[in-house]
Design a protein around this motif. Structure first.
Motif: not given
Length: 129
Positions: A42-52, A97-103, A105-109
């Motif tokens: 999450l931190t590496a992609y700059g996303v504020r939050g995630a739930r899986l 919880d985030g916006a743009g390409g970083s989200v 990329g995060f979801v793809g990872a």
């Protein structure tokens, strides 16, 4: 564990290692370890939050939140569902919880890590048959 305990891992590699331990039922794959590894990605992609959340017939149930979504889904700005074919069916859902390409990329990872884990599990099951 796939690597030596003292080897520093990149965030995605760390997540893959922890998810592999989770699928095997190892203590190294407990919810705290998964949370920590997920938070590092999450931190590496700059996303504020995630739930899986993972729901498959052949893997342990998983529902973990990190960052701004540690306590729930209310602040989620995006939701993504994807099948986990390698786990004999089932699916995963990622709230972010985030916006743009970083989200993206995060979801793809996360999708890649879960599919890899599910595929390894399926191969192990087939070998045991």
């Amino acid at each position: 564990m796939l690597v030596n305990e003292t080897t520093p891992l990149l965030p995605l590699h760390r997540l893959l290692t922890v998810l592999d331990a989770w699928r095997l039922g190892s203590a190294d794959g407990g919810s705290d370890a998964i949370s920590d590894a997920l938070a590092a990605v999450l931190t590496a992609y700059g996303v504020r939050g995630a739930r899986l959340a993972v729901n498959t017939p052949s893997l342990p149930a998983l529902d973990i939140g990190v960052g701004s979504l540690r306590g729930g889904y209310d602040d989620a700005t995006n939701t993504m569902d994807f099948p986990l074919e390698g786990a004999g069916g089932g699916s995963a859902r990622v709230w972010t919880d985030g916006a743009g390409g970083s989200v993206d990329g995060f979801v793809g990872a996360i999708e890649l890590a879960l599919e890899a884990t599910a595929s390894r599990h399926q191969v192990q099951v087939q070998r045991q048959q």
